[in-house]
Design an enzyme around this catalytic site. Structure first.
Site, mmCIF file in Angstrom:
data_model
loop_
_atom_site.group_PDB
_atom_site.id
_atom_site.type_symbol
_atom_site.label_atom_id
_atom_site.label_comp_id
_atom_site.label_asym_id
_atom_site.label_seq_id
_atom_site.Cartn_x
_atom_site.Cartn_y
_atom_site.Cartn_z
ATOM 1 N N GLU A 113 0.867 -1.186 0.000
ATOM 2 C CA GLU A 113 0.000 0.000 0.000
ATOM 3 C C GLU A 113 0.898 1.228 0.000
ATOM 4 O O GLU A 113 1.898 1.239 0.707
ATOM 5 C CB GLU A 113 -0.835 0.065 1.297
ATOM 6 C CG GLU A 113 -1.729 -1.104 1.539
ATOM 7 C CD GLU A 113 -2.313 -1.091 2.962
ATOM 8 O OE1 GLU A 113 -2.205 -0.062 3.667
ATOM 9 O OE2 GLU A 113 -2.860 -2.133 3.348
ATOM 10 N N LYS A 115 2.358 4.667 1.225
ATOM 11 C CA LYS A 115 2.348 5.289 2.550
ATOM 12 C C LYS A 115 1.915 6.751 2.389
ATOM 13 O O LYS A 115 2.687 7.578 1.919
ATOM 14 C CB LYS A 115 3.721 5.196 3.201
ATOM 15 C CG LYS A 115 3.748 5.720 4.612
ATOM 16 C CD LYS A 115 5.029 5.331 5.315
ATOM 17 C CE LYS A 115 5.004 5.643 6.793
ATOM 18 N NZ LYS A 115 4.792 7.050 7.130
ATOM 19 N N ASP A 117 1.058 10.503 3.231
ATOM 20 C CA ASP A 117 1.659 11.445 4.161
ATOM 21 C C ASP A 117 0.585 12.365 4.731
ATOM 22 O O ASP A 117 0.316 13.443 4.208
ATOM 23 C CB ASP A 117 2.738 12.249 3.430
ATOM 24 C CG ASP A 117 3.754 12.806 4.395
ATOM 25 O OD1 ASP A 117 3.657 12.489 5.598
ATOM 26 O OD2 ASP A 117 4.626 13.564 3.954
ATOM 27 N N TYR A 224 -6.827 2.066 6.211
ATOM 28 C CA TYR A 224 -5.801 1.043 6.028
ATOM 29 C C TYR A 224 -5.720 0.024 7.161
ATOM 30 O O TYR A 224 -4.884 -0.858 7.140
ATOM 31 C CB TYR A 224 -4.424 1.647 5.774
ATOM 32 C CG TYR A 224 -3.949 2.664 6.808
ATOM 33 C CD1 TYR A 224 -3.759 2.330 8.132
ATOM 34 C CD2 TYR A 224 -3.674 3.970 6.409
ATOM 35 C CE1 TYR A 224 -3.324 3.252 9.055
ATOM 36 C CE2 TYR A 224 -3.240 4.910 7.331
ATOM 37 C CZ TYR A 224 -3.068 4.541 8.648
ATOM 38 O OH TYR A 224 -2.645 5.463 9.553
ATOM 39 N N LYS A 311 10.728 3.571 2.818
ATOM 40 C CA LYS A 311 10.641 4.996 2.510
ATOM 41 C C LYS A 311 11.320 5.329 1.175
ATOM 42 O O LYS A 311 12.323 4.714 0.815
ATOM 43 C CB LYS A 311 11.318 5.815 3.634
ATOM 44 C CG LYS A 311 10.714 5.609 5.015
ATOM 45 C CD LYS A 311 9.318 6.171 5.158
ATOM 46 C CE LYS A 311 9.287 7.662 5.393
ATOM 47 N NZ LYS A 311 9.703 8.097 6.712
ATOM 48 N N CYS A 405 38.909 30.904 18.685
ATOM 49 C CA CYS A 405 37.490 30.587 18.832
ATOM 50 C C CYS A 405 36.633 31.782 18.406
ATOM 51 O O CYS A 405 36.872 32.902 18.881
ATOM 52 C CB CYS A 405 37.198 30.225 20.290
ATOM 53 S SG CYS A 405 35.432 30.075 20.627
ATOM 54 N N CYS A 408 34.959 33.080 21.929
ATOM 55 C CA CYS A 408 35.702 33.604 23.084
ATOM 56 C C CYS A 408 37.130 33.999 22.744
ATOM 57 O O CYS A 408 37.860 34.468 23.607
ATOM 58 C CB CYS A 408 35.695 32.586 24.214
ATOM 59 S SG CYS A 408 36.801 31.208 23.892
ATOM 60 N N CYS A 423 37.912 24.627 20.566
ATOM 61 C CA CYS A 423 38.241 25.833 21.317
ATOM 62 C C CYS A 423 38.874 25.399 22.631
ATOM 63 O O CYS A 423 38.383 24.482 23.288
ATOM 64 C CB CYS A 423 36.950 26.609 21.583
ATOM 65 S SG CYS A 423 37.051 27.733 22.969
ATOM 66 N N CYS A 429 34.634 29.848 27.880
ATOM 67 C CA CYS A 429 34.004 30.164 26.587
ATOM 68 C C CYS A 429 32.502 30.094 26.781
ATOM 69 O O CYS A 429 31.949 29.047 27.135
ATOM 70 C CB CYS A 429 34.447 29.163 25.530
ATOM 71 S SG CYS A 429 33.538 29.340 23.974
#
Ligand code: IVH
Length: 668
Positions: A113, A115, A117, A224, A311, A405, A408, A423, A429
């Site tokens: 079947e 699927k 959505d 279903y 899927k 970084c 900082c 960092c 930081c």
């Protein structure tokens, strides 16, 4: 069931339908006189029966009442979900499991079947009349959307002939692509919200308090499955669908397939067909057709073993990179991020995607200004698949890797053999500290409700929090003066922080955010060492004894606990009242009435928080479950206990109150 009751049900169903026609659609199907006649017949029969008349009987209601909120409806049979597959191999595994469980020469037919959505709905019929329809919700209970379901195409209001007395029919409510386009155009013209995709539009339309709005939105339905009554109704999915179709339910085009080759082929055919369909599908569902075989195969977790959703691959979309920026994570890892012109990918607006690390960035050679292909990995996390601009002239130069970084300014380091740059600012930081705090209070950590990302960031920015321990020493009075921080929010937050001070060792270890120590490792450590003291005292050798712990994890743990600053933070937390409980109770009193019992807690208590009760019960050797089943020994019901209490009573489970609970618990 006698005839009076049956007729009463029939009349209530019919009258509710007529009410809807009259009040919501302004399109009555019968005359007022006919209506009154039915109503009178119902009132007479209700009087004759002499039983309490439900509030929602048409004899008790005037007009058509739109609820201010949707009522909760428990599904008679829980609504399961589907496992996903993304490759042919996973389908082969799915089939193999059936071969392993069913007898060797079993003929297994698979029904395919599409699927759809949309969103799952459970429609409950009694004596062939629709009584209510509810959304899937958490699979156990959903929201009553009956009034809105009446205008959905493909759902009969009543069923004829031989149908189970109590019958749940399930399927997907969706919006066709055409209705979606039409709706969005109208919305746009009216300056109203435009929906991202048909699924959201369907969900938004079904959750309208005014049923006439839903009726204007043109929703559709495909059946279903069934819940209650299903086994008695049909012996296979194909038979079920054909019977439901004869009853007036819309059903999809299906096919019966007998082996994996046929399934792979069928999947390819539908993938090609997908764009030309009038509604969105995101894969194919394969189900074992025969109900007896389905029953033998059973379910795992909340998905049946006999069905799977294969899927379709993620949708890929083209957009442009506007900038590449650098993001600092909890452990200091600095990640390149592509900031893009917003694009709709599989129904979601995407404008940022991680580029993972500098190697990935170099390999994909993504640069500012590039045209790129993006998708959502596993349909969730956005990612850049590739740059279409590679090789073109006049591109911008590659983005340079930061040497300090970006937050900082501390130096950046790259450890040998590691892809990540980091960092070195540690907790000075602010970016690292913010992420550390978010992790600390998160669901799997201290689980402090109401302590969201925005709050964590603001607390760090305003200097209220310098270490994770500060979470337990907040100046609530000052926080209360912030904009948007009402009294109620503060009271709730204060309570949430207070109630979470007792924490199990595994959660505590995880919450600390030690590098390489995830939930599974934290649990193993807690089970092995039992107490925080023992863990802190552990040598490298001790640590390596644990299965999940390798050199890297051991080194990280030793480093963390040896750090004087970390020791100070831990001490500080204990001063603020944090208590670490052992995951496993060292001495369970086997004579305690709760030892080894499966207990469920429901309702609200006045003397003790539910979560605290849970921890204490576990310490006494009880297993605390979340739902009542036939395996439940005791239900502890506080005030306003609802469906769990009802279920426990139905199943004959022992029910006790708060006083008994407090009696059982040690002094708290
Ligand atoms: S069967 C026990 N069939 O997908 C199996 N579900 O990911 C129950 N869905 O919650 C579901 N099309 O909302 C089934 N042909 C189909 C479906 C379908 C869409 C949805 C449904 C379900 C979700 C699971």
């Amino acid at each position: 069931m006698d005839n009076i009751q049956k007729r009463i049900h029939q009349l209530r169903g019919q009258l509710k339908g007529h009410n809807y026609q009259y009040y919501v659609l302004d399109d009555p199907k019968i005359s007022d006189a006919e209506y009154d006649k039915l109503l009178r017949e119902l009132a007479d029969l209700e009087a004759k029966l002499g039983e309490p008349v439900p509030e929602d009987s048409p004899t008790q209601t005037v007009g058509f009442k739109a609820d201010s909120a949707f009522q909760s409806r428990k599904h008679a049979v829980p609504m399961l979900s589907l496992a996903n597959a993304f490759s042919d191999e996973e389908i082969q595994g799915f089939i193999r499991r059936h071969r392993d469980i069913l007898v060797d020469d079993a003929v297994i037919q698979y029904i395919a079947e599409p699927k759809v959505d949309g969103l799952a709905i459970n429609i409950y019929y009694e004596f062939g009349q629709m009584v209510y329809a509810a959304t899937r919700g958490d699979g156990i209970a959903g929201e009553d959307v009956t009034d809105n379901i009446r205008s959905v195409a493909g759902i009969p209001w009543s069923l004829d002939g031989d149908v189970p007395e109590k019958f749940e029919v399930r399927g997907e409510v969706y919006m066709s692509k055409a209705s979606f386009a039409e709706l969005n155009q109208k919305q746009q013209e009216a300056g109203d919200k435009v929906f991202a995709n048909p699924r959201n539009a369907a969900a938004g339309s079904l959750r309208q308090l005014d049923a006439s709005i839903t009726a204007n939105r043109k929703l559709s339905f495909f059946a279903y499955a069934t819940g209650l009554g299903g086994e008695a109704y049909a012996t296979s999915q194909s038979e079920l669908l054909s019977k439901l179709s004869k009853q007036g339910f819309a059903t999809q085009e299906t096919a019966l397939l007998k082996d994996e080759q046929a399934m792979f082929q069928h999947y390819q055919v539908w993938m090609k067909k997908r764009p030309s369909l009038d509604y969105e599908i995101d894969g194919m569902v394969f189900k074992v057709d025969d109900f007896k075989q389905q029953q033998l195969l059973g379910s795992v977790a909340r998905a049946p073993r006999w069905a799977i959703a294969y899927k379709f691959p993620a949708e890929e979309v083209e957009t442009t990179v506007e900038a590449i920026t650098w993001q600092v994570g909890r452990t200091g890892v600095i990640t390149p991020v592509a900031n893009m012109k917003p694009a709709l990918v599989a129904g979601v607006m995407v404008s940022r995607a991680t580029l993972h690390n500098i190697q990935e960035l170099a390999r994909k050679d993504v640069r500012e200004g590039d045209r790129v292909i993006i998708r959502r990995a596993g349909d969730v996390i956005p990612e850049v698949v590739k740059s279409l601009s590679v090789g073109e002239a006049n591109r911008k130069p590659p983005t340079s890797v930061p040497s300090t970084c970006p937050v900082c300014d501390a130096a950046v380091e790259q450890e040998d053999g590691e892809a990540a740059i980091r960092c070195t600012g540690g907790l000075s930081c602010s970016a690292q500290l913010k992420e550390r705090i978010k992790h600390f209070v998160s669901r799997d950590g201290f689980d402090i409700e109401g302590f969201g990302s925005k709050l964590a960031e603001a607390l760090v920015d305003k200097g209220f929090i310098q270490t994770i321990a500060d979470v337990f020493n907040l100046d609530f009075e000052k926080v209360a003066t912030w904009e948007g921080m009402g009294d109620k929010k503060i009271t709730n937050l204060k309570q949430a922080v207070e109630s979470r001070k007792k924490i199990t060792l595994s959660r505590f270890i995880y919450a600390l955010g030690i590098r390489h120590v995830g939930q599974a490792t934290a649990t193993s450590l807690a089970q092995h060492f039992k107490t925080l003291d023992a863990l802190q005292a552990a040598s490298e050798e001790d640590l390596l004894e644990i299965n999940d712990v390798g050199q890297e994890v051991a080194a990280s743990l030793l480093h963390f606990f040896a750090e004087p600053h970390n020791q100070q933070v831990l001490q500080q937390m204990f001063v603020y009242g944090v208590v670490v409980l052992d995951d496993e109770t060292p001495e369970v009193d086997n004579n305690h009435p709760l030892a080894g019992k499966t207990v469920v807690i429901t309702g609200s208590f006045s003397q003790i928080k539910r979560n605290q009760a849970k921890i204490l019960l576990q310490q006494l050797g009880a297993k605390v479950a979340s739902a009542v089943s036939k395996n439940t020994d005791i239900l502890i019901a506080g005030e306003k206990a609802g469906s769990k209490l009802k279920k426990a009573e139905e199943l004959g489970v022992t029910v006790v109150d708060e006083a008994q609970l407090l009696d059982w618990l040690p002094e708290v």
